[in-house]
Motif scaffolding. Structure first.
Motif, PDB file in Angstrom:
ATOM      1  N   GLN A  82       0.989  -1.414  -0.005  1.00  0.00           N
ATOM      2  CA  GLN A  82       0.121   0.131   0.182  1.00  0.00           C
ATOM      3  C   GLN A  82       0.879   1.185  -0.033  1.00  0.00           C
ATOM      4  O   GLN A  82       0.619   2.311  -0.573  1.00  0.00           O
ATOM      5  CB  GLN A  82      -0.998   0.091   1.262  1.00  0.00           C
ATOM      6  N   TYR A  83       1.799   1.211   0.729  1.00  0.00           N
ATOM      7  CA  TYR A  83       2.873   2.370   0.854  1.00  0.00           C
ATOM      8  C   TYR A  83       3.589   2.926  -0.554  1.00  0.00           C
ATOM      9  O   TYR A  83       3.522   3.910  -1.172  1.00  0.00           O
ATOM     10  CB  TYR A  83       4.019   2.372   1.798  1.00  0.00           C
ATOM     11  N   PRO A 126      -0.022   2.545  -3.676  1.00  0.00           N
ATOM     12  CA  PRO A 126      -1.527   2.670  -3.055  1.00  0.00           C
ATOM     13  C   PRO A 126      -2.617   2.353  -3.937  1.00  0.00           C
ATOM     14  O   PRO A 126      -2.540   2.447  -5.325  1.00  0.00           O
ATOM     15  CB  PRO A 126      -1.418   4.228  -2.908  1.00  0.00           C
ATOM     16  N   ARG A 169       0.150  14.719   3.031  1.00  0.00           N
ATOM     17  CA  ARG A 169      -0.016  13.683   2.131  1.00  0.00           C
ATOM     18  C   ARG A 169       1.072  12.383   2.897  1.00  0.00           C
ATOM     19  O   ARG A 169       0.546  11.253   2.751  1.00  0.00           O
ATOM     20  CB  ARG A 169       0.605  14.207   0.903  1.00  0.00           C
ATOM     21  N   GLN A 206      -1.118  10.854   5.349  1.00  0.00           N
ATOM     22  CA  GLN A 206      -2.438   9.970   4.763  1.00  0.00           C
ATOM     23  C   GLN A 206      -1.653   8.965   4.237  1.00  0.00           C
ATOM     24  O   GLN A 206      -2.291   7.627   4.250  1.00  0.00           O
ATOM     25  CB  GLN A 206      -3.200  10.783   3.672  1.00  0.00           C
ATOM     26  N   ARG A 207      -0.577   8.714   3.614  1.00  0.00           N
ATOM     27  CA  ARG A 207       0.184   7.468   3.161  1.00  0.00           C
ATOM     28  C   ARG A 207       0.436   6.614   4.140  1.00  0.00           C
ATOM     29  O   ARG A 207       0.172   5.306   4.071  1.00  0.00           O
ATOM     30  CB  ARG A 207       1.249   7.977   2.354  1.00  0.00           C
ATOM     31  N   SER A 225      -3.096   5.237   5.474  1.00  0.00           N
ATOM     32  CA  SER A 225      -3.371   4.146   4.542  1.00  0.00           C
ATOM     33  C   SER A 225      -2.760   2.885   4.626  1.00  0.00           C
ATOM     34  O   SER A 225      -3.122   1.865   4.669  1.00  0.00           O
ATOM     35  CB  SER A 225      -3.198   4.772   3.048  1.00  0.00           C
ATOM     36  N   SER A 226      -1.497   2.928   4.785  1.00  0.00           N
ATOM     37  CA  SER A 226      -0.444   1.872   4.893  1.00  0.00           C
ATOM     38  C   SER A 226      -0.838   0.855   5.993  1.00  0.00           C
ATOM     39  O   SER A 226      -0.963  -0.425   6.122  1.00  0.00           O
ATOM     40  CB  SER A 226       0.944   2.141   4.626  1.00  0.00           C
TER      41      SER A 226
END
Length: 143
Positions: free
Chosen positions: A10-11, A14, A64, A67-68, A71-72
């Motif tokens: 995901q990192y 994404p 950002r 968020q990254r 999300s990961s």
């Protein structure tokens, strides 16, 4: 090991379709403040939840990099709660807000039925990290 691979995938590549990012609120004293919640779609329970604090940046929880990372973490199977600290988004150096914000975020997570309330971690970026490290030893959260 598989959660580490999911985090890394995901990192570096994404995929928005894996996640649900929703808006939430939490109460810090008399204030109702916004937060973002990151979680995997189609999962009903998360063994670990994380409170993730941003640093002093005008983007706050919309940064950002944050968020990254969130999300990961969600792709790895965790629920991630990112509270907004508006004073830090306005470049106010307000270290005293770390503990009340962490406490309020944990209380908000305790209200959820999809997490284990005994498995809540803390991660913080930049200024938030410094404040977390110096203030968490005095942090007591009553359930």
């Amino acid at each position: 090991m598989i959660s580490t691979l999911r985090f890394l995938r995901q990192y570096f590549r994404p995929r928005a379709d894996l996640l649900d990012v929703s808006e939430a609120t939490f109460r810090r004293g008399q204030e109702t403040l916004p937060a973002s919640v990151y979680r995997l779609r189609n999962r009903s329970h998360y063994p670990t939840a994380w409170v993730v604090l941003h640093g002093i940046t005008y983007r706050g929880r919309q940064h950002r990099g944050l968020q990254r990372f969130a999300s990961s973490m969600a792709a790895a199977g965790h629920l991630v709660f990112v509270p907004e600290i508006p004073e830090w988004s306005r470049f106010q150096v307000a270290p005293a807000l770390a503990v009340p914000t962490i406490r309020a975020a944990v209380h908000a997570l305790h209200e959820r039925s999809d997490i284990d309330p005994d498995r809540i971690g803390l991660f913080a970026f930049s200024f938030g990290g410094t404040q977390s490290i110096t203030n968490v030893p005095s942090l007591v959260i009553e359930t």
